[in-house]
Design a protein around this motif. Structure first.
Motif, PDB file in Angstrom:
ATOM      1  N   GLN A 121       0.812  -1.219   0.000  1.00 43.75           N
ATOM      2  CA  GLN A 121       0.000   0.000   0.000  1.00 43.75           C
ATOM      3  C   GLN A 121       0.844   1.267   0.000  1.00 43.75           C
ATOM      4  O   GLN A 121       1.939   1.307   0.561  1.00 43.75           O
ATOM      5  N   TYR A 125      -3.294   5.577   0.443  1.00 43.72           N
ATOM      6  CA  TYR A 125      -4.257   4.468   0.428  1.00 43.72           C
ATOM      7  C   TYR A 125      -4.466   3.943   1.851  1.00 43.72           C
ATOM      8  O   TYR A 125      -5.593   3.744   2.304  1.00 43.72           O
ATOM      9  N   GLN A 184      -1.788   4.428  -6.224  1.00 42.52           N
ATOM     10  CA  GLN A 184      -1.616   3.076  -5.700  1.00 42.52           C
ATOM     11  C   GLN A 184      -1.296   2.079  -6.812  1.00 42.52           C
ATOM     12  O   GLN A 184      -0.426   1.219  -6.659  1.00 42.52           O
TER      13      GLN A 184
END
Length: 283
Positions: A121, A125, A184
């Motif tokens: 991640q 995020y 992301q």
């Protein structure tokens, strides 16, 4: 579960020492590895009733560690910990529990049908998930984000191995909005080029041989032991019994056979990244 398991480990260690045995000697007597003895004594591994009985029979009573007391405490060890109980200890400590597992791993197998895995991640995020999904305040979320990002140092350590399988839905769900998700996806594509990371995608139109099960992390150690971590709606479930680990390995193998190869998977991620960027910056 961890507090009870740690206390059980302390008492079992006291019994071993009272009996004048080394970890290697006890391991030989009860039929497990010395590494597994160490994990039990430090609260990192679950111990079943038969093994507790064998441990007691080969060791000696110690203060607070007589046979009945140890047996009763072993019965209290649980595999499930609720989110309120985990949050009460602090989210930073929760991330540390993951890091302790991962640091000792020889391989990590991850299947996700809902979220990008924590090891992959971005900070934005993660922050979105902590604030919106778990309701942490800004200070708690910041600590959780920092702790989760610290775990990612594992990806840059030679010898690490992280095998990740995602469903296409994980890549398409715009958690946090297109800006957060575009960043992301770009991050995922970059990480997939690391020699420590295998990232594969199961397309949405794949003819699956069976339904999807729960998302999970299977953290394996070099001695063949391991721990499965499953995050559920009400809390976190951990499992380390060999017969159950075998089920998760078999399930992961099903997903491996269904997933695209590494290059094709990276192409899917790159394509979706481009689409989200186009939505953000239309020509």
């Amino acid at each position: 579960m961890d507090d009870v398991r740690s206390e059980l480990g302390r008492r079992l260690r006291a019994r071993r020492r009272a009996g004048g045995l080394t970890g290697v000697e006890l391991a030989r007597l009860i039929g497990i590895s010395q590494a597994q003895v160490s994990k039990v004594e430090t609260g990192q591994a679950r111990i079943d009733e038969d093994l507790v009985t064998a441990w007691i029979s080969h060791t000696s009573d110690a203060p607070d560690a007589d046979g009945p007391a140890v047996t009763a405490l072993a019965a209290d060890t649980q595999q499930f910990t609720s989110w309120p109980a985990l949050h009460a200890r602090g989210w930073e400590e929760h991330q540390q529990r993951y890091e302790d597992l991962e640091r000792a791993a020889s391989r990590i197998l991850t299947f996700q049908n809902a979220l990008v895995p924590g090891l992959l991640q971005t900070s934005r995020y993660t922050h979105y998930l902590m604030r919106e999904g778990l309701g942490l305040d800004d200070d708690q979320a910041a600590l959780a984000v920092a702790a989760r990002l610290d775990r990612q140092a594992l990806l840059y350590q030679p010898g690490s191995r992280v095998d990740v399988i995602l469903t296409e839905a994980v890549l398409r769900h715009r958690l946090g909005g297109p800006g957060v998700m575009a960043e992301q996806l770009r991050h995922l594509a970059d990480l997939s080029s690391l020699p420590t990371v295998s990232l594969r995608v199961i397309p949405a139109d794949t003819a699956m041989p069976s339904r999807y099960g729960v998302s999970f992390d299977l953290v394996e150690s070099a001695d063949g032991a391991g721990t499965v971590v499953v995050e559920l709606e009400g809390g976190e479930f951990r499992e380390d019994r060999a017969e159950q680990l075998a089920r998760y390995r078999a399930r992961f193998a099903v997903y491996e056979r269904a997933a695209l190869g590494a290059e094709a998977s990276r192409a899917v991620v790159e394509e979706l990244t481009a689409r989200m960027r186009a939505d953000l910056f239309p020509s």
